[in-house]
Each structure stands twice: as structure tokens, then as C-alpha cells.
Design a protein around this motif. Structure first.
Motif, short mmCIF file in Angstrom:
data_model
loop_
_atom_site.label_atom_id
_atom_site.label_comp_id
_atom_site.label_asym_id
_atom_site.label_seq_id
_atom_site.Cartn_x
_atom_site.Cartn_y
_atom_site.Cartn_z
N SER A 320 78.07 -6.65 88.72
CA SER A 320 79.03 -5.54 88.69
C SER A 320 78.84 -4.75 89.98
O SER A 320 78.06 -3.80 90.02
CB SER A 320 78.80 -4.65 87.47
OG SER A 320 79.72 -3.59 87.44
N PRO A 321 79.56 -5.11 91.06
CA PRO A 321 79.34 -4.47 92.35
C PRO A 321 79.73 -3.00 92.38
O PRO A 321 79.15 -2.21 93.11
CB PRO A 321 80.21 -5.28 93.31
CG PRO A 321 81.25 -5.91 92.44
CD PRO A 321 80.59 -6.16 91.12
N ALA A 325 83.45 -2.80 87.55
CA ALA A 325 83.99 -4.00 88.19
C ALA A 325 83.16 -5.23 87.83
O ALA A 325 82.02 -5.13 87.39
CB ALA A 325 84.04 -3.81 89.70
N SER A 327 82.18 -9.29 89.28
CA SER A 327 82.24 -10.33 90.29
C SER A 327 81.52 -11.55 89.73
O SER A 327 80.37 -11.46 89.32
CB SER A 327 81.58 -9.87 91.60
OG SER A 327 81.55 -10.93 92.54
N SER A 329 80.54 -15.44 90.73
CA SER A 329 80.44 -16.43 91.81
C SER A 329 80.00 -17.76 91.22
O SER A 329 79.00 -17.83 90.51
CB SER A 329 79.44 -15.95 92.87
OG SER A 329 79.17 -16.98 93.79
N GLY A 362 93.14 -8.99 89.49
CA GLY A 362 91.94 -9.43 90.19
C GLY A 362 92.28 -10.33 91.36
O GLY A 362 93.44 -10.46 91.78
N VAL A 377 84.64 -17.16 94.30
CA VAL A 377 84.28 -15.79 93.91
C VAL A 377 85.48 -15.16 93.21
O VAL A 377 86.56 -15.03 93.79
CB VAL A 377 83.87 -14.95 95.13
CG1 VAL A 377 83.51 -13.53 94.68
CG2 VAL A 377 82.70 -15.58 95.86
N THR A 379 86.90 -11.78 91.36
CA THR A 379 86.64 -10.34 91.36
C THR A 379 87.70 -9.62 90.56
O THR A 379 88.89 -9.92 90.69
CB THR A 379 86.62 -9.78 92.80
OG1 THR A 379 85.68 -10.53 93.57
CG2 THR A 379 86.21 -8.33 92.81
N TRP A 380 87.26 -8.69 89.73
CA TRP A 380 88.19 -7.84 88.97
C TRP A 380 87.64 -6.42 88.95
O TRP A 380 86.43 -6.22 88.78
CB TRP A 380 88.36 -8.34 87.54
CG TRP A 380 89.24 -7.43 86.72
CD1 TRP A 380 90.60 -7.41 86.67
CD2 TRP A 380 88.80 -6.40 85.82
NE1 TRP A 380 91.05 -6.44 85.81
CE2 TRP A 380 89.96 -5.80 85.28
CE3 TRP A 380 87.55 -5.92 85.44
CZ2 TRP A 380 89.89 -4.75 84.38
CZ3 TRP A 380 87.48 -4.87 84.54
CH2 TRP A 380 88.65 -4.30 84.01
N LYS A 381 88.54 -5.45 89.14
CA LYS A 381 88.16 -4.05 89.10
C LYS A 381 89.20 -3.29 88.30
O LYS A 381 90.40 -3.46 88.54
CB LYS A 381 88.06 -3.46 90.52
CG LYS A 381 87.57 -2.03 90.57
CD LYS A 381 87.41 -1.56 92.00
CE LYS A 381 86.87 -0.13 92.05
NZ LYS A 381 86.69 0.35 93.43
#
Length: 736
Positions: A320-321, A325, A327, A329, A362, A377, A379-381
Motif C-alpha cells: 500500500s504505497p 492505495a 500496488s 507486482s 486503476g 504492476v 495500481t489502484w488508488k
């Protein structure tokens, strides 16, 4: 294998609060002790040192309640106290010898404790020794009352030992808090996992019932009775049952980070068993639609890895960056490819990955080069950054009441109390020249030993029995009266008042063991008796206030700490009850998501077209389609009876092998999921044997728990030769 990042304990905040309260409480007796010395000290010194101690103490208290770190204020406190001790002789403005010891002695132990809590136990011990030696040197100067070497030694021992005992006690309590916190977190995770497994098992049984009673029966009937109107009706009923099971029937609760980890691990390991997983999604919550899409996209990526990459190492990392959010990979060491050369008409990456991620807001990035593997990768926020936390039921984290701590480290804490009592005895022995008679001192110490044993003895009663608590108070009052009867008139007798430390330690212990009223009654009686003694023995006003107020200050600190911890325990119990209900609701919601968006999606893709054709009364199945019905029925039967032994790719290989006449039998007697290393090795060897044109029979068996060979695979070839493969729990192969 999933590596979960451990959570940091938050209970140290309560230790910080207790230390801050201790610092603030020390200001009162220190001020009383300083009342007779202020007139002899330089103004600049009182402003810098006295003002600095007050500001740092108040700052620590404010910081502890605001949740800030104490380190900055604690270091200021230590620095100011150390500076004050070093400059004490220079700040002393009188030619006369001081009438009492420097009032800074009360702050030295506090400074050592602050340093231990904020910087480390070793630093606290080192400071207590260094400050004790320095204080002993100051005590032998005129500004320090020109104490004798013995008196300076007593002060040093008192400072070092008292600070050390408190530091060790805080360390034990802090360690106990962390152990409790970790145990609570582990228990909570186990309860959450158990709730998920139970809910998933219930949904799996429901789906297996539909598959067996409706789908598999229909496929067999269609293969043997084509054109039968009853079979068409049965097929339509199966289609309707699947649609009914797929329809949402409840409010979709958010999916937690642990649940998303389970979902990704399950869908990927079913296709690529050799995958390693790393998850750091604790404390996260995402909408079900997002979790469902992520599961589908990850499955599509894993399917591409299984079919095209030829990778032997795959790693999935979930982090969770940013707040809320996600991420994900997926990296492999396979053959790789050039993304620019992939035709636009290829829908696997464009639709199943790119468009699906775009639909939930995303993105998907693909990094690959020929011969260098591939990294995808996802990614969703959330649009609202607070969604990731606010939708989850909040779980309070709490420590245990102070009375529970001795059960965790009881032998060490009991020894600490005995050490502190023994220290006071030592100070009493070195002050026998201050008393009018010696034998009453030893009698009082014998009574104190009895009171200590009675206070600390292990019983099944919680709280401490009332008669025992009353008897402890009676013994302590007797100790006080005996010691005070042999103390001199007209001046403070120094460490001949050793009994005060014993009384305070044991009464605090009585308080902690649950007899609050008895403990406070004992403090009140001790304070009154000591104040009367101070007045009748011509003590100063400061001495009278000190003997009357100091017991209350110590008990007040202990009482507040106990009250905070009891409140924490109450909230923890309430949190457990609410968390259990929340776990069940979230687990049920999550299990329905898995049923709808994972299992049913795969099932409908597998048998949906066949069922629709069978249900069409105007459509006549071809011979190939009837054979496909039997093949799909066998495939479903394998999944139900031997889920540990098949993945989607091995199912394809089994279907092809059976199509050319190979006898494939699967027996799953394990009951629990196979280790991922075993599944990876099994997939590799089954694939090799099933694609071998000389193989005519394959029998794979998952053994029950406890067997050395977790899985055995027997292959028989056309020439009569055979190969027996055994896989142990780590995936190592033995071939016979």
C-alpha cells in the motif's frame, strides 16, 4: 508462502504517559525540598535549571496525551538536570554549608528513567551510575551539605539502585505489553482467518452441491441421451441455479487487506504453484468491486505466466504505497517479450488487464524484455483517500490491567520488589548511628519481611484477599511506629527513615492487586502518623510536608496508571466482542464475493456454453460436444474430489491425456491444502508424465497428514515399466 509485515505495538504510548506523569509528580516534592534552598541559589541557575525542568515536565505530559514522541522533551529534561548538577557548586551563593542535600537528587532518577524509555535501557543504566557518582561528589562539597564519604555513598547507592529497579520494572512491563499486544494481534488474525475459512467452506459446499446435483448430472445425461426434452429442462434449471447463486443478496462490505491477500494468493497459486507471495496490506479496506476486479486481473496475468513465460521463479508483492492505495507486482524470470510487438487485437493484456483496471480507476504497467522476464504492476488508488481505512470497523488495541502483568513475568517482578525492600534495609543498616536504639530497627525489618511475603505470596484469589491486605497495612503501620520511636529530634535523620520506601512499595502493590480502599487507607494512616512525628520531633515545615505529601503523590501516580490500564482492558474486551461480530459479517460477505466473482466466473466460463446449448430444445449436440460433456464432467469431478492435485493447467493436460486413452486417477486423502512447494513440483511432474506418449496409466495420491511422502505419483507405460515419484513436505522428489 505469505510473509506478513508485523505490526508495531502502540502500547508504549501508555508507558510514555506514565513516565510523563511521574516527571510531573516529582515537581511537587522537589519544590518542597527546594523551598529552603532557593534563597542561596543564583537567579540565573533557578531560571535555567528550575524553569527548564518545569517546561520539560509539562511538555512531556502534553506530548504523551497528544500522541507525540517524548524523546525531544526527555532529552531536554536530562540535559537541564545534568547541567544543574554540574553547576550546583557554582550556583551556590552562600558561605554557609547547606542544611540539606541538593533538591536535584529527586530529578536524577527521573532523568535516568526518561533516558531509558526514550533512548534505551543501556543509556538509562549508564546515566544512573554516572549521575550517582557525580551527585556523591557534589554532596561532599559545602553546597551539598559537606556529607561524609559514607553519606555520599548512601546517596549514590539510593539513586543508582532506585533508578535501576524502576528501569528494569518498566522494561518488564513494556515487554509484557508488547507480548500481550502481539498475542492479541495473532489471536485476532487467527479468529479472522478462521471466520474466512468457515465462510468459504460453507459457500464451497453450496457450490459443490449445485455442481454435483445440477451441472454434472446434466452433462452426463446430455452425453447419453441427446435430444431428450427432460435433459434440456434439467440444463435450464442448472443455468438458473448458477445465475441465482451469482446474484448479490447482501450488502457488499469492504474487503480487508488480509482477505485481498488470500484472494490473490488463491487465484495465482492455482495456476502457478511455485509463486512466492509478500503482503503488506494490513489495516487496508477496498470496495468489493475493486477486490473482485483485481482478483480477475491477477488471474489473467498468472494465466499468461503459466502459458507463455516458462518461468521457474515468480513473486507477487502486495503493498500500500499511499493511504488506501494498492500496488500488486507480479514478476517472473521467464522468457519475456517486447510489449510493443504485441498485436492490438490480442485481448488478453488489453481487455482482461488494461481495460479492467481502467474501469475501476486503476492502471496496469507491463515491463518486459526478451530473455529478461516480465513485471506487471497493477495500481489502484481510491478517489477519497480516507476510504481505505474509514469503511472498516475500527478495532481498538489495548493492553492489560496492571494486576495482570505479574502473571506474565511474576518471578522477575517479585524479585524486583524484594530487591527494593532489601535496598531500603541496606540503607537502614548504614544509618544505625542516627537512631537511639538499634534492636527496634531489626524488629521493624522482620515485620517488613512478613508484610512483603504476605503481599507477594501467590494465591488463587484475584483481587488480593481483604484480610491479607488489612494485615499488610497493620504490619506496615507497626513498622512505621517502631522506627519513628527511635528517630532523633530536631533534624532530618536521613536514611534512618528507610521504612518509608518499604511502606510505599508494598502499599502500591496492594493497590495493584485490587485492594484500592485498603491501600489508600494505609497511605492516609501513614501520612497522618508521619506528619505527627515530624511536628512532635521539631522537623521543618518542608520535612513535615514531605512526609505527608510524598505518599499521596506516589499512590496517585499508581492509581492513575491502574485506572488507565483498567479502562484499556474494558475497551479491549468490548473491541473483542464487536470484532468477532464484524469478522463474521465481513467473512460472509467476502466468501460470497469469492463464490460470485472467482468460482462461479470460472465455472460459467468452463461449462456455460455447453449448458446453454443443452438447454436449447432446437439444438442437437454433435458427437464432439457429447464427448466434451463427459470430459467436463470428469474435470469437475477431479476438482471436487482431488482439489489438491489439479490446477487449471494440469486439468487441461489430464483432459487431453484421457482423450487419447490414458487412465488417470486422482485420490486426495489429505483434507488440508498442500504446501505450495509440493504443488509446484506436482504440477511439473504430472505435466511431464501426462504429455509422455508412452504413458498409459497415471495414479496420483495426496496422503493424509503425517506421511513422509505427502504426494505419490505412479506412472505405468506401454512396455510395462513403471515410475513411482514421491514428494515430501518441502517438494523434494524421490523416484523409484
Amino acid at each position: 508462502m505469505v510473509n506478513l509485515k508485523p505490526k508495531t505495538s502502540q502500547l508504549s504510548a501508555w508507558v510514555d504517559r506514565g513516565v510523563a506523569l511521574f516527571c510531573l509528580g516529582t515537581l511537587i516534592p522537589a519544590s518542597l525540598a527546594a523551598a529552603d534552598q532557593i534563597q542561596h541559589l543564583a537567579l540565573w541557575w533557578m531560571v535555567v535549571v528550575g524553569g527548564g525542568i518545569v517546561v520539560a515536565s509539562i511538555g512531556m505530559m502534553v506530548a504523551s496525551f497528544q500522541g507525540w514522541k517524548l524523546r525531544s522533551f526527555a532529552l531536554v529534561y536530562v540535559t537541564v538536570v545534568t547541567f544543574g548538577l554540574i553547576t550546583w557548586p557554582a550556583a551556590w551563593q552562600s558561605d554557609q554549608v547547606a542544611a540539606s542535600s541538593p533538591w536535584l537528587w529527586m530529578c536524577l532518577g527521573v532523568a535516568a528513567i526518561c533516558l531509558a524509555v526514550t533512548t534505551g535501557t543501556g543509556w538509562g543504566f549508564a546515566y544512573s551510575i554516572a549521575s550517582g557518582l557525580l551527585f556523591a561528589a557534589v554532596r561532599m562539597t559545602p553546597s551539598g551539605q559537606s556529607a561524609s564519604l559514607l553519606g555520599a555513598f548512601q546517596d549514590m547507592i539510593n539513586l543508582v539502585m532506585n533508578a535501576s529497579v524502576v528501569i528494569v520494572a518498566l522494561g518488564v512491563v513494556s515487554t509484557a505489553f508488547k507480548e500481550l499486544d502481539e498475542a492479541e494481534a495473532a489471536t485476532r488474525k487467527e479468529a479472522t482467518d478462521a471466520a474466512i475459512e468457515e465462510a468459504l467452506l460453507e459457500e464451497r459446499h453450496r457450490l459443490d452441491g449445485i455442481v454435483h446435483d445440477e451441472v454434472m448430472t446434466t452433462l452426463v445425461a446430455a452425453a447419453h441421451a441427446p435430444g431428450d426434452v427432460h435433459v434440456a429442462q434439467q440444463a435450464q434449471r442448472a443455468v438458473d441455479r448458477l445465475a441465482q447463486a451469482e446474484a448479490p443478496t447482501e450488502t457488499r462490505l469492504p474487503v480487508t487487506g488480509d482477505q485481498l491477500t488470500w484472494l490473490v494468493t488463491d487465484v495465482v497459486s492455482a495456476l502457478v504453484p511455485q509463486t512466492k507471495f509478500v503482503s503488506q496490506l494490513e489495516g487496508l479496506a477496498v470496495p468489493q468491486q475493486v477486490a473482485s476486479t483485481l482478483g480477475m486481473v491477477v488471474r489473467e496475468v498468472a494465466l499468461n505466466v503459466a502459458k507463455h513465460s516458462k518461468a521457474d521463479e515468480v513473486e507477487v508483492t502486495m503493498t500500500s504505497p499511499d493511504k488506501g492505495a494498492i500496488s500488486i507486482s507480479i514478476a517472473d524470470n521467464g522468457v519475456g517479450f517486447d510489449p510493443e510487438l504485441v498485436p492490438k487485437r490480442r485481448l488478453g493484456l488489453q481487455v482482461s488487464v488494461g481495460y479492467r483496471m481502467w474501469a475501476i480507476g486503476g492502471s496496469a504497467e507491463i515491463h518486459s524484455q526478451p530473455g529478461q522476464g516480465t513485471v506487471v504492476v497493477l495500481t489502484w488508488k481510491p478517489e477519497n483517500s480516507t476510504v481505505g481505512e474509514a469503511e472498516l470497523p475500527r478495532r481498538r488495541r489495548a493492553g492489560r490491567v496492571l494486576a495482570d502483568i505479574p502473571d506474565l513475568s511474576r518471578p522477575l517482578l517479585v524479585r524486583l520488589v524484594w530487591v527494593l525492600v532489601g535496598l531500603q534495609f541496606l540503607l537502614g543498616w548504614t544509618s544505625l548511628d542516627q537512631v537511639t536504639m538499634v534492636w527496634p530497627v531489626f524488629l521493624a525489618q522482620a515485620l517488613a519481611v512478613g508484610a512483603t511475603w504476605l503481599t507477594l505470596r501467590r494465591t488463587s484469589d484475584n483481587p488480593m484477599r481483604l484480610p491479607d491486605a488489612i494485615l499488610v497495612v497493620v504490619l506496615l503501620i507497626a513498622v512505621t511506629l517502631i522506627v519513628q520511636a527511635v528517630l532523633p529530634n530536631g533534624h532530618w535523620p536521613g536514611y534512618a527513615t528507610w521504612h518509608s520506601g518499604v511502606v510505599m512499595v508494598l502499599l502500591v502493590t496492594v493497590l495493584v492487586r485490587g485492594q484500592e480502599r485498603v491501600a489508600w487507607t494505609g497511605v492516609g494512616l501513614y501520612a497522618v502518623i508521619s506528619a505527627v512525628w515530624a511536628i512532635t520531633h521539631e522537623m521543618t515545615v518542608a520535612d513535615t510536608l514531605r512526609v505527608g505529601f510524598t505518599p499521596f503523590s506516589w499512590m496517585l501516580v499508581a492509581q492513575l496508571l491502574q485506572s488507565w490500564l483498567i479502562d484499556l482492558a474494558d475497551r479491549m474486551n468490548a473491541s473483542r466482542r464487536s470484532s468477532a461480530a464484524a469478522n463474521k459479517a465481513i467473512a460472509q460477505s467476502f466468501s460470497k464475493l469469492v463464490l460470485r466473482d472467482v468460482w462461479l466466473t470460472q465455472l460459467r466460463a468452463q461449462v456455460g456454453p455447453l449448458l446453454n446449448r443443452i438447454a436449447d430444445t432446437d439444438y442437437e449436440l454433435s458427437d464432439e460436444e457429447r464427448a466434451a460433456c463427459l470430459a467436463q464432467e470428469s474435470r469437475l469431478r477431479d476438482a471436487m474430489r482431488a482439489g489438491n492435485l489439479v490446477t487449471e493447467l494440469t486439468s487441461d493436460a489430464i483432459e487431453v491425456a484421457r482423450g487419447r486413452g490414458v487412465d488417470v486417477r486422482l485420490v486426495d486423502s489429505r483434507g488440508t491444502r498442500l504446501p505450495e512447494d509440493v504443488r509446484a513440483a506436482l504440477t511439473q511432474h504430472l505435466g511431464r508424465l501426462l504429455t509422455d506418449s508412452s504413458t498409459k496409466r497415471v495414479v496420483a495420491r495426496a496422503a493424509p497428514e503425517g506421511y513422509e511422502d505427502v504426494v505419490t505419483v505412479l506412472a505405468v507405460r506401454d512396455d510395462g515399466s513403471s515410475e513411482l515419484i514421491g514428494l515430501d513436505a518441502s517438494g523434494r522428489v524421490s523416484t523409484r
